[in-house]
Write an enzyme that holds these catalytic residues in place. Sequence first.
Site, PDB file in Angstrom:
ATOM      1  N   GLU A   1      -6.367  -9.518   0.677  1.00  0.00           N
ATOM      2  CA  GLU A   1      -6.019 -10.649   1.552  1.00  0.00           C
ATOM      3  C   GLU A   1      -7.146 -11.074   2.478  1.00  0.00           C
ATOM      4  O   GLU A   1      -7.184 -12.230   2.898  1.00  0.00           O
ATOM      5  CB  GLU A   1      -4.754 -10.307   2.365  1.00  0.00           C
ATOM      6  CG  GLU A   1      -4.996  -9.495   3.650  1.00  0.00           C
ATOM      7  CD  GLU A   1      -5.624  -8.135   3.420  1.00  0.00           C
ATOM      8  OE1 GLU A   1      -5.516  -7.601   2.315  1.00  0.00           O
ATOM      9  OE2 GLU A   1      -6.247  -7.609   4.364  1.00  0.00           O
TER      10      GLU A   1
ATOM     11  N   ARG B   1     -10.293 -11.632   2.014  1.00  0.00           N
ATOM     12  CA  ARG B   1     -11.120 -12.711   1.465  1.00  0.00           C
ATOM     13  C   ARG B   1     -10.394 -14.052   1.532  1.00  0.00           C
ATOM     14  O   ARG B   1     -11.017 -15.094   1.691  1.00  0.00           O
ATOM     15  CB  ARG B   1     -11.540 -12.349   0.029  1.00  0.00           C
ATOM     16  CG  ARG B   1     -10.403 -12.205  -0.937  1.00  0.00           C
ATOM     17  CD  ARG B   1     -10.775 -11.397  -2.186  1.00  0.00           C
ATOM     18  NE  ARG B   1     -10.826  -9.952  -1.922  1.00  0.00           N
ATOM     19  CZ  ARG B   1     -11.130  -9.031  -2.828  1.00  0.00           C
ATOM     20  NH1 ARG B   1     -11.424  -9.389  -4.046  1.00  0.00           N
ATOM     21  NH2 ARG B   1     -11.142  -7.757  -2.511  1.00  0.00           N
TER      22      ARG B   1
ATOM     23  N   LYS C   1       0.853  -1.199   0.000  1.00  0.00           N
ATOM     24  CA  LYS C   1       0.000   0.000   0.000  1.00  0.00           C
ATOM     25  C   LYS C   1       0.885   1.244   0.000  1.00  0.00           C
ATOM     26  O   LYS C   1       2.022   1.201   0.471  1.00  0.00           O
ATOM     27  CB  LYS C   1      -0.856   0.012   1.272  1.00  0.00           C
ATOM     28  CG  LYS C   1      -2.016  -0.965   1.255  1.00  0.00           C
ATOM     29  CD  LYS C   1      -2.869  -0.818   2.505  1.00  0.00           C
ATOM     30  CE  LYS C   1      -4.025  -1.804   2.505  1.00  0.00           C
ATOM     31  NZ  LYS C   1      -5.015  -1.573   1.458  1.00  0.00           N
TER      32      LYS C   1
HETATM   33  N1  BES Z   1      -8.052  -3.786   4.320  1.00  0.00           N
HETATM   34  C1  BES Z   1      -8.290  -3.366   3.005  1.00  0.00           C
HETATM   35  C2  BES Z   1      -9.623  -2.626   2.825  1.00  0.00           C
HETATM   36  C3  BES Z   1      -9.764  -1.341   3.599  1.00  0.00           C
HETATM   37  C4  BES Z   1      -9.521  -0.132   2.977  1.00  0.00           C
HETATM   38  C5  BES Z   1     -10.204  -1.348   4.904  1.00  0.00           C
HETATM   39  C6  BES Z   1      -9.684   1.047   3.694  1.00  0.00           C
HETATM   40  C7  BES Z   1     -10.366  -0.166   5.603  1.00  0.00           C
HETATM   41  C8  BES Z   1     -10.115   1.027   4.991  1.00  0.00           C
HETATM   42  C9  BES Z   1      -8.296  -4.576   2.056  1.00  0.00           C
HETATM   43  O1  BES Z   1      -7.515  -5.639   2.449  1.00  0.00           O
HETATM   44  C10 BES Z   1      -7.751  -4.085   0.756  1.00  0.00           C
HETATM   45  O2  BES Z   1      -6.630  -3.686   0.724  1.00  0.00           O
HETATM   46  N2  BES Z   1      -8.583  -4.145  -0.279  1.00  0.00           N
HETATM   47  C11 BES Z   1      -8.205  -3.699  -1.561  1.00  0.00           C
HETATM   48  C12 BES Z   1      -8.703  -4.702  -2.552  1.00  0.00           C
HETATM   49  C13 BES Z   1      -8.150  -4.513  -3.948  1.00  0.00           C
HETATM   50  C14 BES Z   1      -6.682  -4.827  -3.976  1.00  0.00           C
HETATM   51  C15 BES Z   1      -8.901  -5.425  -4.888  1.00  0.00           C
HETATM   52  C16 BES Z   1      -8.860  -2.338  -1.793  1.00  0.00           C
HETATM   53  O3  BES Z   1      -9.981  -2.131  -1.330  1.00  0.00           O
HETATM   54  O4  BES Z   1      -8.224  -1.485  -2.382  1.00  0.00           O
HETATM   55 ZN    ZN Z   2      -7.184  -5.823   4.509  1.00  0.00          ZN
HETATM   56 ZN    ZN Z   3      -5.463  -5.452   1.813  1.00  0.00          ZN
END
Ligand code: BES
Ligand code: ZN
Ligand code: ZN
Length: 495
Positions: free
Chosen positions: A345, A347, A273
């Site tokens: 991750e 899921r 990230k």
């Molecule tokens: N933990 C994140 C989702 C999240 C984002 C939670 C902001 C709380 C606040 C999750 O694991 C994630 O990174 N999801 C990605 C999925 C994508 C790579 C398909 C996302 O939402 O960008």
């Molecule tokens: Zn996450």
């Molecule tokens: Zn994530």
Amino acid sequence: MEIKFSKIALPKNGAIVIGVAEGAKLPAKAQEYDKLTGGALSRAVSVRDFKGKKGESVTLLAPAGMTADAVILTGLGKTKELDLVKLQALGGKIYAKLNCLKMKKMAIIVDALEEKMFASEEVAANIAFGVKLRSYRFDKYRTKEKEEDKPTVKSVTLMLDNATEAEAQFEKLEKIADGIFLARDVVSEPPNVIYPEAYAKRCKELEKLGVEVEILGVKEMEKLGMGSLLGVGQGSARESKLVVMQWHGGGKEHPLAFVGKGVTFDSGGLSLKPANGMEDMKYDMAGSAVVVGLMKALAGRKAKVNVVGIIGLVENMPDGNAQRPSDVVKSMSGQTIEVLNTDAEGRLVLADALWYCQHRFKPKFMVNLATLTGAIIVSLGSLYAGLFSNNDELSKKLTDAGNKVDEKLWRFPMSDEYDKQIDSDIADMQNIGTEKGAGSITAAQFLKRFVNDVPWAHLDIAGVAWAKKDSGLCPKGATGFGIRLLNQLVEEYYE
Ligand code: BES
Ligand code: ZN
Ligand code: ZN
């Protein structure tokens, strides 16, 4: 902070708070204090043009003729529109206001409302619940905070005729608050303190309440074939864990099951990230915290129901052993997954936890909670959580329960066309969609491939798990969203 209940008496010190319904005349006690102050209270009411509307208030500081520090009239709005959640929020707001006024003690006088919609015991207990929830603070790491910057209110007394009954009602609500506080605590803890093993140890503490707690480590999960969950944790120095909690309060019935995403820190893994905002990912275990908090609440109030809570605990990190985008892993279900993005991750963790849950426990339903997608924040912001389900009846019960406690859900569509978008060229599925958009839905379709015919609902709480500002029942920070909702669901339909 201490919450007490007593008969109505004139407090010698501290602030006295009296609710006034919109358009109603001043309650008896307020009239009495008006006399003691030589009419100052009614003058203040007319100076401020106070009508008892919701959110209005009148404050008389250091009133002459009384030893109390303040008399505060607070508007209740129209009595017909009042409900228990609004009374809770009122309690929270009064608590916050009196801290601003630097009061140390307060007494809230609960007169019977003109139109009797709720018994005064119920009113008092719910106001007290709101006070309690708003008083939450996570300050254990603040060593230098000045005394004058800390909350001043140390004691709150609800005054009413039937104080004993109100206290009994509050005791039950307080068990729910205990669960919410535990959830807020673990979410607020930094990820160097709450990592899978430390978190699992915290769960063990629920044994004191009669919850059965098992902890599975990497070896046990390898034996079970949980390659999907384990792949997420393999880039971390911290060992992944799966915690299984059982509350037996309901005889031989099949249990209700709650499953939570517990990513104690989500760096994204090799699909790293951006630095900006990465710190938010300490709350990527909020779904699991709701499950743990719910177990505490249910056990605390000795709920007459069988419940199982399962949380998958991993840290998503990018070391030399981390899984790579394009790795293929095999889940406990036997289905293979092409991991195209290591940041999707949650899921992967839930896939194995859901499969394990249904096969071991044959639950009546499974509800999972997860801070699963950023996309749900784009859709719903922080006012609703996303609901995805294979079952209309369960969806309706969840939505209704949410509306009752003001933890609102909005249901999203699911369909075979969305499902197709996670088909992979080389494995049974891939962990992100092939097309742009609908990221929250394709995430839910992924989970659905691991639930078979069990009635199931997935709550995407990414937007509601952490509050950026104070609100009625919650100071800014971890909210514990979901515990009141699921407690309501259990109590209303399954006990
Ligand atoms: N933990 C994140 C989702 C999240 C984002 C939670 C902001 C709380 C606040 C999750 O694991 C994630 O990174 N999801 C990605 C999925 C994508 C790579 C398909 C996302 O939402 O960008
Ligand atoms: Zn996450
Ligand atoms: Zn994530």
